[in-house]
Design an enzyme around this catalytic site. Structure first.
Site, mmCIF file in Angstrom:
data_model
loop_
_atom_site.group_PDB
_atom_site.id
_atom_site.type_symbol
_atom_site.label_atom_id
_atom_site.label_comp_id
_atom_site.label_asym_id
_atom_site.label_seq_id
_atom_site.Cartn_x
_atom_site.Cartn_y
_atom_site.Cartn_z
ATOM 1 N N GLU A 97 -1.495 10.083 -4.465
ATOM 2 C CA GLU A 97 -1.973 10.598 -3.168
ATOM 3 C C GLU A 97 -0.969 10.657 -2.037
ATOM 4 O O GLU A 97 -1.361 10.882 -0.888
ATOM 5 C CB GLU A 97 -3.220 9.804 -2.707
ATOM 6 C CG GLU A 97 -4.420 10.014 -3.604
ATOM 7 C CD GLU A 97 -5.701 9.377 -3.104
ATOM 8 O OE1 GLU A 97 -5.637 8.574 -2.166
ATOM 9 O OE2 GLU A 97 -6.759 9.711 -3.657
HETATM 10 C C1 BMA Z 1 -8.655 6.946 -4.506
HETATM 11 C C2 BMA Z 1 -7.708 6.005 -5.193
HETATM 12 C C3 BMA Z 1 -7.692 4.648 -4.634
HETATM 13 C C4 BMA Z 1 -8.985 4.251 -4.008
HETATM 14 C C5 BMA Z 1 -10.095 5.170 -4.326
HETATM 15 C C6 BMA Z 1 -11.379 4.847 -3.669
HETATM 16 O O1 BMA Z 1 -8.109 7.905 -3.767
HETATM 17 O O2 BMA Z 1 -6.483 6.577 -5.377
HETATM 18 O O3 BMA Z 1 -6.638 4.455 -3.770
HETATM 19 O O4 BMA Z 1 -9.298 2.975 -4.378
HETATM 20 O O5 BMA Z 1 -9.730 6.435 -3.932
HETATM 21 O O6 BMA Z 1 -11.298 4.963 -2.279
#
Ligand code: BMA
Length: 883
Positions: A429
């Site tokens: 991300e």
């Molecule tokens: C995503 C993941 C984590 C996170 C999850 C829930 O984007 O990459 O970083 O725990 O969302 O929020």
């Protein structure tokens, strides 16, 4: 090479309180827990009572004997497979290593420093948390999601700093084995490259590299049956390298396939090293598989953009799977059995891909060995996660790169031969976050020095990592998850992968909109649901006064932003629900089960055959939260936890999260609804209300129609001829039902549209005050032998508008099978969302074969119930009289 696993003890620096270490490898919390020196951080609020551990300095030491013969070898090394994280290692009082990366193995030459007789090895672990704070002071503060911002400077599992599903537990210690290696010469690398061409002929080459002192190497390649396929002896060139290669035509190549598409044969390549006296001095065996993997990004028919799909041995695969976080906050407690339990559970749940997410660890070898064995495809992130900055993202200064390069080289080398690993992704991300924060990110610019921008980590993701991956492996590199390519932002739904968080996070869309939220490959999406009530009771630790939703303790076991509002938002929009904890567990679970199943159902529909692979994968966030296998004994009662008994698919502690299986390996109902959607054959239906006004002016004269669409999905590679059986029921009218049967042909490896028309039994309405009937549409696909290949029941939504009949009027019957290990459910009226449990929870747990069951008259369902032993059961369902 021998393991130094004995005589270890540890102490907090500044104290003289030495304690024997109970196991090696280990970390501090695990040892303190066993000594009962700290409370179990997984219970109540105790997480906060152990924070001092991560801010203290710890010393581990051992002594070991070295004999004259070992000492006589030209080389003596100490090998540390993993130190967590900053560590100074002294041998007999002399510093031999300053370690700074949890993910890097270290080999230190100690000839001349090691002595005959007793040697003392002392490892100081200063607080990595404080080290990170110092680095942050020197190099700048970067903002982020999750955890303390200093983590971005530290090469340690980032989830240790706390995440939106995990506690803050800063571990420290020798978390992987320590070895003493005395040798004349050794193999420093054995690289097997197995290239399979488009005609599925294979070429296998083995490159062996040795240290000086080696005379020759014998390389033996064996087929999966253990028969020798190829053997060669060779001398080394001046760089200490040698290689051999051979070819297998497609008939002789035993190809490795993902689960469901074929077998998982594993070949081995052994290099045996000899000295000038023809004595064998070292040997190394690598397991590998033969498969051709491509990430296909081709133009699509009838839609813009490009595919993002995995092709294995020329077969295009819809990837239905999960995201994986580390299975425990305390990694050394995750045994091979626990890994196996998690991964087998995935396969049993019809999943074929697992994404090792970037905020955790490069997993243990056994994890990948199991994926190879089980046919699970692995999406492997590099360990960078959510380094969000208002002004910068993950640093990339020289000293950090010096720490990073050995980590990446070591892990690519370790992982590259696993046939299961089909992609490496640069991070989790970070591009998404750069876009959200308007950082200097010009996708057209491929040449600037990104280190001079406020997104310096582009240098890592676009230069450092791909160079190493290309140099050392044949695995496809993708810059991030998500990443679109083609100059598109990473939220682009027509290129690359996306993380679809507009259900739950983001715009908090209704889950009914998943079809509008699809992408070419959805590598993350999710919905929270409570874990099993037994897991809740575990973290309550016997506290009865706070055993209600949203109590202080309950909330410490949910780390997600705004979770109270978001859980309630989705419940309130959809369910008439009760608020006692047992009901809350049930309703949040059913909500999660509905949400996730709809996503898989609707996205799988978008897998429409060659050139029309509009969605080619869906990986749920997240498969694990540490949990116990249902078939393992129940967890020990609080307050003291013994980690060894735990296994998990994906929570790292007992928590309410997006996991579909909880810390104790107890599947949530969503696990089962997803399994149904990912079965080889599945069936789906949608209903939508469509309002048409009589003319362009009127708001009073209208017609409301309820069109329905039905489709079937087939993952097998053969056409399937079967029967579609459709039956509509009205909750209020026992004497009415309507339906039909039709012969169908499901195209191979695709979804096929089967029917569309008005919902049977529901007339066109002329007024909005006219209540639609509560019609339940049961759709099933029946095989030629009469077996139900797939079933789905489409209910009116939102569920809260349904007026459920009194429980006594349902005609619900449960019949326990003669061996006591199955339950047959039958009904006179449709029932939604049945979850089964034993009536008396004090006994052994049951491994259920299905949950979150929709039941209709005339379609009895028999559920496996391993361990039920004929005991009485209890059912929850929508309209069970509790709300
Ligand atoms: C995503 C993941 C984590 C996170 C999850 C829930 O984007 O990459 O970083 O725990 O969302 O929020």
């Amino acid at each position: 090479m021998r393991t130094l696993s004995d005589n270890w003890s540890f102490a907090q620096a500044g104290t003289e309180e030495w304690h024997a270490v109970s196991e090696m490898p280990t970390t501090v919390h695990v040892e303190l827990l066993k000594l009962k020196k700290i409370p179990d951080p997984f219970i109540g609020l105790a997480e906060w009572d152990v924070q001092w551990v991560g801010e203290a300095e710890w010393i581990f030491k051992t002594s070991f004997e070295v004999g004259e013969s070992e000492l006589a070898q030209p080389n003596v090394d100490l090998v540390f497979n993993g130190l967590d994280t900053y560590a100074t290692v002294k041998l007999n009082g002399e510093t031999i290593l300053d370690a700074n990366n949890q993910f890097t193995p270290y080999r230190v030459a100690v000839k001349g420093k090691i002595q005959a007789g007793t040697n003392e090895l002392v490892i100081n672990f200063p607080s990595t948390f404080f080290k990170g704070k110092e680095l942050e002071q020197q190099n700048g503060k970067f903002l982020l999601w999750n955890g303390d911002s200093s983590r971005l400077h530290v090469r340690k599992a980032q989830y240790n700093y706390g995440w939106d599903w995990g506690p803050v537990l800063m571990t420290a210690g020798p978390w992987k084995p320590v070895y003493l290696h005395a040798y004349s010469a050794r193999l420093s690398d054995v690289h097997v490259q197995a290239h399979v061409d488009e005609n599925l002929n294979s070429k296998i080459s083995v490159v062996a590299t040795a240290t000086p002192g080696a005379a020759k190497v014998q390389i033996t390649v064996k087929d999966p049956q253990g028969d020798v396929l190829h053997q060669a002896e060779a001398k080394f060139d001046k760089d200490g390298k040698t290689s051999t290669s051979f070819a297998l035509d497609s008939k002789k190549s035993q190809l490795w396939y993902p689960v469901g598409y074929g077998k998982q044969p594993i070949y081995t390549a052994t290099a045996q090293l000899f000295n000038a006296n023809e004595q064998s001095v070292d040997s190394q065996t690598e397991k590998f598989g033969l498969r051709r993997v491509r990430v296909v990004e081709d133009k699509l028919i009838d839609q813009d953009g490009r595919t993002f799909l995995f092709e294995v041995n020329n077969i295009r695969i819809f990837c239905g799977g999960s995201n994986w976080i580390p299975a425990d906050s305390f990694l050394t407690t995750v045994t091979p059995e626990r890994y196996r339990a998690w991964l087998e559970l995935m396969v049993e749940g019809n999943q074929n891909m697992i994404r090792v997410w970037g905020g955790g660890i490069y997993e243990a070898d056994v994890f990948y060995d199991l994926c190879d064995e089980l046919g699970l495809l692995v999406w492997q992130d590099f360990m960078f996660g959510c380094g969000q900055a208002r002004d910068r993202i993950y640093p990339a200064y020289d000293e950090l790169l010096e720490r990073l390069v050995p980590e990446v080289e070591a892990n690519v080398t370790r992982l590259r031969h696993h046939p299961s690993i089909v992609i490496f992704a640069g991070n989790n991300e970070d591009y998404l976050l750069a876009e959200q924060n308007n950082l200097e990110l010009d996708y057209a610019d491929e040449t600037s020095d990104f280190r001079k921008t406020n997104f310096p980590a582009r240098h890592i993701y676009e230069r450092v990592l791909p160079e190493i991956v290309e140099r050392l492996s044949d695995i496809h590199y993708h810059r991030a998850s998500p990443y679109s390519g083609y100059g598109k932002v990473s939220t682009d739904r027509e290129h690359g992968d996306i993380h679809q968080w507009n259900v739950w996070h983001g715009s908090q869309e209704p889950w009914h909109n998943w079809d509008k939220l699809s992408g070419r490959f959805v590598s993350e999406f999710g919905m929270e649901g409570y874990p099993d009530i037994r897991t809740v009771d575990y973290w309550m630790g016997g506290n009865a006064t706070e055993r209600y939703p949203q109590s202080r303790i309950m909330n410490n076991h949910n780390k997600a932003n705004g979770f109270e509002r978001r859980l309630e938002l989705y419940l309130m929009e959809n369910f008439k629900h009760a608020f006692d904890i047992e009901s809350y567990v049930y309703y949040t679970q059913i909500m999660q089960a509905e949400t996730l199943a709809s996503a898989y159902r609707l996205w799988r529909r978008e897998w429409k055959g060659r050139g029309r692979e509009y969605t080619a994968g869906a990986l749920v966030w997240q498969v694990c939260v540490p949990l116990h296998a249902l078939w393992l004994p129940a967890p020990p009662p609080p307050p003291m936890r013994t980690h060894n008994a735990h296994s998990q698919i994906n929570d790292c502690w007992p928590v309410t999260s997006w996991a579909i299986v909880d810390y104790f390996l107890r599947p949530k109902p969503a696990y089962f609804t997803i399994a149904r959607e990912l079965a080889p054959i599945s069936v789906g239906a949608t209903r939508k209300e469509v309002t048409t006004f009589a003319d362009g002016r009127t708001a009073a004269h209208l017609e409301i129609a309820t069109p329905v669409e039905i489709w079937g999905s087939n993952f097998t590679l053969a056409e399937v001829k079967a029967k579609l059986v459709v039956k509509a029921f009205d909750l209020e009218r026992d004497d009415w039902s309507e339906g039909w049967e039709q012969e169908i042909v499901l195209a191979p490896n695709a979804s096929t549209e089967l029917w569309k028309g008005q919902l049977p039994g529901q007339e066109i309405r002329k007024l909005k005050s006219e209540r639609p009937k509560d019609i339940i549409l049961s759709v099933r696909i029946i095989g030629p032998d009469g077996r139900v290949l797939a079933r789905y029941a489409n209910w009116p939504e939102p569920f809260k508008y349904i007026v459920f009949p009194p429980v006594e009027a349902l005609g619900l019957k449960t019949k326990i099978g003669s061996d006591g290990e199955s339950v047959t459910l039958s009904t006179k009226k449709p029932i939604k969302g049945i979850v089964l449990d034993v009536a008396d929870r004090s006994g052994a747990e049951v491994k259920w074969g299905d949950q979150a069951i929709d039941l209709v008259p005339g379609d009895d369902q028999t559920i496996r119930a391993v361990g039920l032993a004929g005991r009485e059961i209890k059912l929850r369902f929508l309209g069970d009289g509790t709300a």
